[in-house]
Design a protein around this motif. Structure first.
Motif, PDB file in Angstrom:
ATOM      1  N   ARG A 189       0.836  -1.209   0.000  1.00  0.00           N
ATOM      2  CA  ARG A 189       0.000   0.000   0.000  1.00  0.00           C
ATOM      3  C   ARG A 189       0.869   1.257   0.000  1.00  0.00           C
ATOM      4  N   ARG A 190       1.878   1.287   0.861  1.00  0.00           N
ATOM      5  CA  ARG A 190       2.769   2.456   0.919  1.00  0.00           C
ATOM      6  C   ARG A 190       3.488   2.654  -0.418  1.00  0.00           C
TER       7      ARG A 190
ATOM      8  N   TYR B   3      23.271  -2.348   6.766  1.00  0.00           N
ATOM      9  CA  TYR B   3      23.101  -1.126   5.986  1.00  0.00           C
ATOM     10  C   TYR B   3      24.422  -0.750   5.339  1.00  0.00           C
ATOM     11  N   GLN B   4      24.446  -0.717   4.016  1.00  0.00           N
ATOM     12  CA  GLN B   4      25.671  -0.363   3.296  1.00  0.00           C
ATOM     13  C   GLN B   4      25.368   0.815   2.372  1.00  0.00           C
ATOM     14  N   PRO B   5      25.681   2.030   2.852  1.00  0.00           N
ATOM     15  CA  PRO B   5      25.286   3.245   2.124  1.00  0.00           C
ATOM     16  C   PRO B   5      25.840   3.305   0.691  1.00  0.00           C
ATOM     17  N   ASP B   6      27.045   2.733   0.477  1.00  0.00           N
ATOM     18  CA  ASP B   6      27.605   2.744  -0.883  1.00  0.00           C
ATOM     19  C   ASP B   6      26.725   1.953  -1.847  1.00  0.00           C
ATOM     20  N   ARG B   7      26.244   0.813  -1.382  1.00  0.00           N
ATOM     21  CA  ARG B   7      25.384  -0.016  -2.226  1.00  0.00           C
ATOM     22  C   ARG B   7      24.051   0.708  -2.483  1.00  0.00           C
ATOM     23  N   GLU B   8      23.520   1.373  -1.457  1.00  0.00           N
ATOM     24  CA  GLU B   8      22.269   2.107  -1.639  1.00  0.00           C
ATOM     25  C   GLU B   8      22.446   3.201  -2.695  1.00  0.00           C
ATOM     26  N   ARG B   9      23.574   3.910  -2.624  1.00  0.00           N
ATOM     27  CA  ARG B   9      23.858   4.947  -3.608  1.00  0.00           C
ATOM     28  C   ARG B   9      23.921   4.352  -5.013  1.00  0.00           C
TER      29      ARG B   9
ATOM     30  N   ASP C   6      13.591   0.916   1.136  1.00  0.00           N
ATOM     31  CA  ASP C   6      13.101   0.984   2.505  1.00  0.00           C
ATOM     32  C   ASP C   6      12.203  -0.197   2.856  1.00  0.00           C
ATOM     33  N   GLU C   7      11.342  -0.595   1.925  1.00  0.00           N
ATOM     34  CA  GLU C   7      10.371  -1.655   2.196  1.00  0.00           C
ATOM     35  C   GLU C   7      10.943  -3.044   1.954  1.00  0.00           C
ATOM     36  N   ALA C   8      12.016  -3.110   1.162  1.00  0.00           N
ATOM     37  CA  ALA C   8      12.452  -4.416   0.636  1.00  0.00           C
ATOM     38  C   ALA C   8      12.730  -5.436   1.726  1.00  0.00           C
TER      39      ALA C   8
END
Lengths: 90, 90
Positions: free
Chosen positions: A69-70, B43-49, B77-79
């Motif tokens: 939904r989000r 949480y891996q910020p490089d991968r998110e980027r 975020d939801e994954a």
């Protein structure tokens, strides 16, 4: 499968998602044009509810219905180009 | 094409989106398991980027790059099941 394999799988899925999201946006823009030509209201809450319900009904998980939904609230929100351009990239 | 035709097209796209988003979530959960087993940070910020850059690079429009970025921020975020369940629907 290794971390790298899963990430490559995600990159592949993401390319398909980008394609589908843009295809959806083109449809939404067409609908916007028809609505304007026929003097129909652009925002139709019943249709929005239907879209969200359809998405939840189609959801097999692992994503929760709340997550779906989000996600679709954002998809609906972006579809018609809230950036204002109304069709052009950027 | 009529309004109804375009809406049916959107419904079809949405079913594919739900499928792909769940497939992506399964991949992200697998990655989470591997990271935990190998004591890597979740949480891996490089991968998110990288994910956001890939999505923008693949974007042909009409969605703006900013819209694609917002959509993928939510998708990322939801994954991994921010609902807490970590794999189960609902």
């Amino acid at each position: 499968m290794s971390l790298g394999d899963w990430r490559r799988r995600i990159d592949e899925i993401d390319r398909k998602l980008v394609e589908l999201l843009n295809e959806r946006s083109r449809c939404a823009l067409e609908i916007g044009r028809i609505k304007q030509a026929e003097h129909l209201p652009l925002y139709q809450p019943d249709r929005e509810r239907e879209v969200l319900e359809n998405a939840e009904k189609a959801n097999p998980g692992p994503l929760s219905d709340a997550a779906i939904r989000r996600l679709f609230e954002r998809i609906i929100d972006e579809a018609m180009g809230s950036d204002g351009a109304g069709g052009g990239k950027k």
